[in-house]
Design a protein around this motif. Sequence first.
Motif, PDB file in Angstrom:
ATOM      1  N   SER A   8      19.602  17.306 -24.230  1.00 19.63           N
ATOM      2  CA  SER A   8      18.221  17.590 -23.844  1.00 19.63           C
ATOM      3  C   SER A   8      17.349  17.763 -25.072  1.00 19.63           C
ATOM      4  O   SER A   8      17.844  17.942 -26.182  1.00 19.63           O
ATOM      5  CB  SER A   8      18.151  18.858 -22.979  1.00 19.63           C
ATOM      6  OG  SER A   8      18.602  19.966 -23.717  1.00 19.63           O
ATOM      7  N   LYS A  29      17.719  15.229 -20.703  1.00 23.60           N
ATOM      8  CA  LYS A  29      16.799  16.119 -19.984  1.00 23.60           C
ATOM      9  C   LYS A  29      15.642  16.523 -20.890  1.00 23.60           C
ATOM     10  O   LYS A  29      15.811  16.662 -22.098  1.00 23.60           O
ATOM     11  CB  LYS A  29      17.541  17.376 -19.513  1.00 23.60           C
ATOM     12  CG  LYS A  29      18.639  17.111 -18.505  1.00 23.60           C
ATOM     13  CD  LYS A  29      19.363  18.410 -18.178  1.00 23.60           C
ATOM     14  CE  LYS A  29      20.643  18.161 -17.442  1.00 23.60           C
ATOM     15  NZ  LYS A  29      21.723  17.642 -18.295  1.00 23.60           N
ATOM     16  N   GLY A  31      13.079  19.570 -21.496  1.00 23.52           N
ATOM     17  CA  GLY A  31      12.818  20.972 -21.199  1.00 23.52           C
ATOM     18  C   GLY A  31      11.518  21.420 -21.824  1.00 23.52           C
ATOM     19  O   GLY A  31      11.025  20.804 -22.768  1.00 23.52           O
ATOM     20  N   ASP A  59      12.839  18.872 -16.653  1.00 20.70           N
ATOM     21  CA  ASP A  59      14.157  19.043 -16.037  1.00 20.70           C
ATOM     22  C   ASP A  59      14.723  20.435 -16.286  1.00 20.70           C
ATOM     23  O   ASP A  59      15.618  20.880 -15.581  1.00 20.70           O
ATOM     24  CB  ASP A  59      15.149  18.025 -16.624  1.00 20.70           C
ATOM     25  CG  ASP A  59      14.660  16.602 -16.477  1.00 20.70           C
ATOM     26  OD1 ASP A  59      14.521  16.153 -15.327  1.00 20.70           O
ATOM     27  OD2 ASP A  59      14.399  15.957 -17.515  1.00 20.70           O
ATOM     28  N   GLU A  60      14.242  21.079 -17.341  1.00 24.93           N
ATOM     29  CA  GLU A  60      14.713  22.411 -17.718  1.00 24.93           C
ATOM     30  C   GLU A  60      13.503  23.280 -18.031  1.00 24.93           C
ATOM     31  O   GLU A  60      12.575  22.840 -18.692  1.00 24.93           O
ATOM     32  CB  GLU A  60      15.607  22.353 -18.960  1.00 24.93           C
ATOM     33  CG  GLU A  60      16.875  21.545 -18.781  1.00 24.93           C
ATOM     34  CD  GLU A  60      17.786  21.587 -20.004  1.00 24.93           C
ATOM     35  OE1 GLU A  60      17.348  22.049 -21.077  1.00 24.93           O
ATOM     36  OE2 GLU A  60      18.938  21.154 -19.878  1.00 24.93           O
ATOM     37  N   GLU A  62      12.515  26.958 -19.713  1.00 23.41           N
ATOM     38  CA  GLU A  62      12.963  28.094 -20.517  1.00 23.41           C
ATOM     39  C   GLU A  62      11.901  29.181 -20.420  1.00 23.41           C
ATOM     40  O   GLU A  62      10.786  28.995 -20.904  1.00 23.41           O
ATOM     41  CB  GLU A  62      13.158  27.680 -21.980  1.00 23.41           C
ATOM     42  CG  GLU A  62      14.233  26.625 -22.151  1.00 23.41           C
ATOM     43  CD  GLU A  62      14.638  26.429 -23.594  1.00 23.41           C
ATOM     44  OE1 GLU A  62      14.054  27.072 -24.495  1.00 23.41           O
ATOM     45  OE2 GLU A  62      15.564  25.625 -23.820  1.00 23.41           O
ATOM     46  N   LYS A  86      13.625  30.987 -10.260  1.00 23.41           N
ATOM     47  CA  LYS A  86      14.735  30.101  -9.870  1.00 23.41           C
ATOM     48  C   LYS A  86      14.435  29.423  -8.543  1.00 23.41           C
ATOM     49  O   LYS A  86      14.772  28.254  -8.344  1.00 23.41           O
ATOM     50  CB  LYS A  86      16.061  30.875  -9.819  1.00 23.41           C
ATOM     51  CG  LYS A  86      17.273  29.990  -9.536  1.00 23.41           C
ATOM     52  CD  LYS A  86      17.423  28.863 -10.551  1.00 23.41           C
ATOM     53  CE  LYS A  86      18.555  27.912 -10.193  1.00 23.41           C
ATOM     54  NZ  LYS A  86      18.587  26.708 -11.019  1.00 23.41           N
ATOM     55  N   LYS A  92      16.799  22.318 -10.729  1.00 26.58           N
ATOM     56  CA  LYS A  92      16.596  22.105 -12.168  1.00 26.58           C
ATOM     57  C   LYS A  92      17.177  23.312 -12.915  1.00 26.58           C
ATOM     58  O   LYS A  92      17.502  24.331 -12.323  1.00 26.58           O
ATOM     59  CB  LYS A  92      15.109  21.968 -12.495  1.00 26.58           C
ATOM     60  CG  LYS A  92      14.372  20.919 -11.700  1.00 26.58           C
ATOM     61  CD  LYS A  92      14.664  19.534 -12.182  1.00 26.58           C
ATOM     62  CE  LYS A  92      13.783  18.534 -11.416  1.00 26.58           C
ATOM     63  NZ  LYS A  92      14.062  17.178 -11.780  1.00 26.58           N
ATOM     64  N   ILE A  93      17.288  23.203 -14.224  1.00 28.68           N
ATOM     65  CA  ILE A  93      17.888  24.246 -15.050  1.00 28.68           C
ATOM     66  C   ILE A  93      16.862  25.330 -15.391  1.00 28.68           C
ATOM     67  O   ILE A  93      15.760  25.019 -15.841  1.00 28.68           O
ATOM     68  CB  ILE A  93      18.437  23.651 -16.371  1.00 28.68           C
ATOM     69  CG1 ILE A  93      19.478  22.560 -16.095  1.00 28.68           C
ATOM     70  CG2 ILE A  93      18.986  24.736 -17.283  1.00 28.68           C
ATOM     71  CD1 ILE A  93      20.804  23.042 -15.613  1.00 28.68           C
ATOM     72  N   LYS A  95      16.536  28.590 -17.871  1.00 28.36           N
ATOM     73  CA  LYS A  95      17.095  29.349 -18.986  1.00 28.36           C
ATOM     74  C   LYS A  95      16.219  30.573 -19.209  1.00 28.36           C
ATOM     75  O   LYS A  95      14.997  30.463 -19.248  1.00 28.36           O
ATOM     76  CB  LYS A  95      17.124  28.506 -20.264  1.00 28.36           C
ATOM     77  CG  LYS A  95      18.032  27.295 -20.166  1.00 28.36           C
ATOM     78  CD  LYS A  95      18.030  26.496 -21.454  1.00 28.36           C
ATOM     79  CE  LYS A  95      18.926  25.271 -21.323  1.00 28.36           C
ATOM     80  NZ  LYS A  95      18.928  24.475 -22.567  1.00 28.36           N
ATOM     81  N   ASP A 121      20.489  29.896 -14.894  1.00 31.25           N
ATOM     82  CA  ASP A 121      21.621  29.041 -15.253  1.00 31.25           C
ATOM     83  C   ASP A 121      22.144  29.351 -16.651  1.00 31.25           C
ATOM     84  O   ASP A 121      23.336  29.238 -16.913  1.00 31.25           O
ATOM     85  CB  ASP A 121      21.202  27.569 -15.180  1.00 31.25           C
ATOM     86  CG  ASP A 121      20.734  27.198 -13.782  1.00 31.25           C
ATOM     87  OD1 ASP A 121      21.582  27.134 -12.873  1.00 31.25           O
ATOM     88  OD2 ASP A 121      19.514  26.990 -13.590  1.00 31.25           O
ATOM     89  N   TYR A 122      21.226  29.701 -17.544  1.00 31.30           N
ATOM     90  CA  TYR A 122      21.562  29.974 -18.945  1.00 31.30           C
ATOM     91  C   TYR A 122      20.849  31.225 -19.411  1.00 31.30           C
ATOM     92  O   TYR A 122      19.773  31.557 -18.911  1.00 31.30           O
ATOM     93  CB  TYR A 122      21.080  28.846 -19.869  1.00 31.30           C
ATOM     94  CG  TYR A 122      21.936  27.620 -19.896  1.00 31.30           C
ATOM     95  CD1 TYR A 122      22.850  27.398 -20.922  1.00 31.30           C
ATOM     96  CD2 TYR A 122      21.809  26.642 -18.908  1.00 31.30           C
ATOM     97  CE1 TYR A 122      23.624  26.257 -20.951  1.00 31.30           C
ATOM     98  CE2 TYR A 122      22.576  25.496 -18.937  1.00 31.30           C
ATOM     99  CZ  TYR A 122      23.483  25.305 -19.968  1.00 31.30           C
ATOM    100  OH  TYR A 122      24.246  24.178 -19.994  1.00 31.30           O
TER     101      TYR A 122
END
Length: 195
Positions: A8, A29, A31, A59-60, A62, A86, A92-93, A95, A121-122
């Motif tokens: 990513s 990805k 982000g 896609d991500e 943060e 979320k 999608k991710i 973080k 997820d992270y």
Amino acid sequence: AKELNFNSVVISPTYVPLAKEILADTNIKVGSVVGFPLGFEDTESKIAEAQELLKKGADEIEVVINLSYLKDEKYGLLENEIKQLKEVVGDKILKVVIESKALEDYEKANAAKVAQKGGADYIKNSTGFVTPNHIFENVNDINIIQKYAPKIKIEIYGGIDEYKFANQILTGGADHIGSNKGYEIVKRYKELREN
């Protein structure tokens, strides 16, 4: 990223559409960041930022944890914010970024618990503005997160500027590394593999 097939890229919000266009024929990805760099925005503002990034194709996401809430031990507010984000992010991710260098170990543990309970997820240990500057600090962060939030994935970011350090971080238990020197690190790795 395209040349070396990175997982990513993280890009500022205004450049997400351009990154998506450039990487359209890849699985890389894209982000971007919400509540950057201090996380002090209210939940509604963070949700609006996330929704806009998703519309642009991110896609991500943060999101920077609200450091004030964390320092004031308002864990319910933090967990609720992460849960709402979320829900918006869906498959999608998501973080959650903490600033581990500004936290005591017990605060890192509580941040990890909240991130996992909220469904992130992270957990990522740094925005890059204040970074752990030694392998032992990073491994300490990894150990704390693994102990208190064993189901969440870990990304270590900041100060990882050479292959040897990147390898130590991954060996130390991180799932991903983030680096502004990713290109140089992967090129060095490929050179070592070839020789």
